[in-house]
Design an enzyme around this catalytic site. Sequence first.
Site, PDB file in Angstrom:
ATOM      1  CD  GLU A 127       6.771 -72.632  45.093  1.00 15.00           C
ATOM      2  OE1 GLU A 127       7.814 -72.050  44.566  1.00 15.00           O
ATOM      3  OE2 GLU A 127       6.749 -72.359  46.486  1.00 15.00           O
ATOM      4  N   GLY A 268       7.343 -63.141  40.890  1.00 16.41           N
ATOM      5  CA  GLY A 268       8.650 -62.396  40.383  1.00 16.41           C
ATOM      6  C   GLY A 268       9.485 -63.603  39.505  1.00 16.41           C
ATOM      7  CB  ALA A 269      11.803 -65.340  39.341  1.00 14.64           C
ATOM      8  CD  GLU A 271      11.803 -71.893  43.724  1.00 16.70           C
ATOM      9  OE1 GLU A 271      11.457 -70.887  43.152  1.00 16.70           O
ATOM     10  OE2 GLU A 271      11.325 -72.577  44.888  1.00 16.70           O
ATOM     11  CG  ASN A 272      10.303 -73.841  36.998  1.00 14.76           C
ATOM     12  OD1 ASN A 272       9.506 -74.038  37.921  1.00 14.76           O
ATOM     13  ND2 ASN A 272      10.484 -72.753  36.419  1.00 14.76           N
ATOM     14  CG  HIS A 304      15.423 -65.592  45.960  1.00 11.41           C
ATOM     15  ND1 HIS A 304      15.280 -65.265  47.185  1.00 11.41           N
ATOM     16  CD2 HIS A 304      14.357 -66.334  45.677  1.00 11.41           C
ATOM     17  CE1 HIS A 304      14.109 -66.104  47.603  1.00 11.41           C
ATOM     18  NE2 HIS A 304      13.922 -66.742  46.805  1.00 11.41           N
ATOM     19  CD  GLU A 305      13.380 -67.064  41.852  1.00  7.35           C
ATOM     20  OE1 GLU A 305      13.224 -68.367  42.419  1.00  7.35           O
ATOM     21  OE2 GLU A 305      12.837 -66.219  42.615  1.00  7.35           O
ATOM     22  CG  HIS A 308      15.034 -70.984  45.559  1.00  4.65           C
ATOM     23  ND1 HIS A 308      14.639 -71.276  46.811  1.00  4.65           N
ATOM     24  CD2 HIS A 308      14.040 -70.056  45.374  1.00  4.65           C
ATOM     25  CE1 HIS A 308      13.840 -70.755  47.208  1.00  4.65           C
ATOM     26  NE2 HIS A 308      13.598 -69.763  46.497  1.00  4.65           N
TER      27      HIS A 308
HETATM   28 ZN   LIG Z   1      12.029 -68.392  46.579  1.00 10.76          ZN
END
Ligand SMILES: [Zn+2]
Length: 886
Positions: A127, A268-269, A271-272, A304-305, A308
């Site tokens: 992304e 930060g991270a 979400e794959n 959060h991830e 997603h």
């Molecule tokens: Zn996000």
Amino acid sequence: MRTEETRPVRLEDYRPPDWLVETVELDVSLDPKATRVRAALTLRPGANGAAPAPLVLDGDGLVLKSLVLDGAELPAEQYVASADRLTIAQPPPRAFRLEIETEIDPSANTQLMGLYRSGRIYCTQCEAEGFRRITYFPDRPDVMAVYTTRIEADKTDAPVLLANGNMTEAGDVPGTGRHFAVWHDPFRKPSYLFALVGGTLACVEDRFCTMSGRDVVLRIYVEPGKEDRCVHAMDSLKRAMRWDETVFGREYDLDIFMIVAVSDFNMGAMENKGLNIFNDKYVLASPETATDGDYDRIEAIIAHEYFHNWTGNRITCRDWFQLCLKEGLTVFRDQEFSADERSRAVERIGNVRGLRAHQFVEDAGPLAHPVRPALYHEINNFYTATVYEKGAEVVRMLKTLLGPEKFRNGMDLYFARHDGEAATVEQFVQCFADASGTDLGQFMRWYSQAGTPEVVAAGRYDPRAKTYRLEVHQNVPPTPGQPNKEPMVIPLALGLVGRDGRDLPLALADGRVLERGVLTVSKPSETFEFTDIGAAPVPSLNRGFSAPIKLVANLTADDLRFLAARDSDPFNRWQAVQTLATRLLVDNVAALRAGGMVRKDLGLLDALAAIVADGSLDPDFMALVLTPPGEADIAREIGRDVDPDAIFSARAALRAAIGEHLAGALFDHYRRLSEAGPYRPDPASAARRTLRNTCLDLLVATRRPDAVSLAARQYQVADNMTDRTAALAALSLRDVPERAAALDDFYARYRDDPLIIDKWFSLQAIIPEPTTLDRVKALTAHPAFSFANPNRVRSLISVFAMGNQKEFNRADGLGYDFVVETVLALDPKNPQVAARLLSALKSWRVLEPRRRALAQAALRRVAAASALSPDVNDIVVRTLGESGTA
Ligand SMILES: [Zn+2]
């Protein structure tokens, strides 16, 4: 690196894709310098009319090795391949299979986009537009395909091979030292959610039984030896999975969910699908290595991830203009999760503080843009506080306007209607309109109009008529490209507080009903009249910060002290103290600039004393009330001709005054809250530590010798990172003899742990003294520092530029010079990190004339530099607001 001129992309130019991809079979043979990628795509024409369009695939720095169409090598005259594009002018007018072979060098990838090496680990970040650095592809989120990924690697170099989905096959490659794994993801996804990992990784495993009884394997992969630091991340993940089932009815869908922690990561991270990749800073935690703040952030980001998976992955964005559709919504969901897990009031205040410090500042400057922008030059620069945090506020306002039940119905409809699709903001909002029977046409302006609405509210009580009239005016200020604005729909939660502290019943004279205490404001000027009000009330407006607005109300200092003591809404109790403090600080800044002295406000200090004496309040709530508005908040309130030195001095004087005036109570809390047993990270224990360390910091702010020795002692005896860094901060931010020894000791203790040494860098970067710039420059040559690692750059240089208002904004301009030189040096290697750092100068226009000129000159030096990345070029052009540079 891309050298092409930046191209504006416009929302209005959106066209559905000419070609769709049904399936992607990737075969990736990992090698540190020469990784071979074979991609087999099954393509079919999109729904764009009769004539078959040329096939244009995106690339970025690619080298094509071979191209095969339906099994036959494609003759060279039938296609054009450049580093940035692969074009087949006359593809077959039907479905076909295209096999593309490219070769890439993961070790040379310093942008950390696409496939790269982090230490000895191969990982990906796709992304927004990283997949095109792996293979040629229609790299846009509305092209969703089913992926099967075969990874092959040397067995000793990469014993662990991971990709999205479920593993279907694995084994050795006979006659070689290599092995392979095949992963299949049955869910259609856009290319930005693709992920692959290879390397030597240790794994912590757990299980989760979903609401329908399916058993899911949970794995967290980390550097070997760090397995014991995954307990909190795993626990957070399981709680997030359960919460999403309970609150949103959302269940996990694959057989396995994996998290991989890597040390070099731009964000930060990520979400794959099924394979989240994290900055290790947001996974690893133990009492000895992480603070309560770290624990809190890890929980929020893991959640959060994970969230997603439904809001972002199952339903993704049609195009990057819709980024808030996944980010604003998912931030709202993670904030609600944290509010349910912890103290709702404290979480809300923390979120609003962050919104004001970042998003409000962005909204007031040259980088202001709508929650859904209509144009971009570089999408990487739109991962902003406006898209994320204001985007979350917009979703929260929907819930406030519609009420919890209709909001949930709207979410259910959204999941039912758009699962498996790439959706738009209109489609999302339409679900709430349909589920509630509400016209949300005007509400859509929250997505299209930039700027923070300014609301002025004036109330008047009529003792004869026993009515209370509230006049409300709203105005949205001009922002770049948007000189004139239309009125917004503003959900204004309010209460009229009687003298006994109880809320009076709310009945509007015109018969309108006030559902859940929320007034809906939608016109430029409106008057609301409440009837049957027995005595003059004090209005408590925008309770819980129901709308992201700047509110000015005609409240006296007495009214504010009353609300601070009596309001049933904890957010507005806190807000009342903030408003009192802001008024004082703005006055004191003006006094200091005029050569005068700061004034003390005994009323404010007494209000604080009453709060810290109120045994019914949560300790972390007390800590928030004791913390004055930040320097950026004060600067925003002043708005023009800003002098960061005067702001710093006024704020430091207020903190010292609080420490002196409340010393007795602060010492009492400090002693009372000391923990007897071992460290526990739970919210209640963390809340006690927060207040205790806030007390310590305010006491040290007075420079009392007994407080300084208390901090030095706490530093030495602390059995956890929270108390140790809090004591170190109290000492290191002041010019006291104990500082040097504590900083040296901290480095000696933790020198082998980069994530802890980041804290050491940050604490030194925010020392508010003239020697700090030289200290920061010297630290860039420290063996623990590296310009190649985004965490190091952020912890030292970004923290200096964004967290040390006084020294970054030095009157001689050397702070700006240092930061722009760093930006120019970083840009060729990692444009995303460079662009983000440059945005520290976004508020240059509000500075006093001397600093403003120096900041502008520094920005112009960036603009004049040759071969800027699109990322940095976009930020500098918009920040300067001058044409002719691009
Ligand atoms: Zn996000």
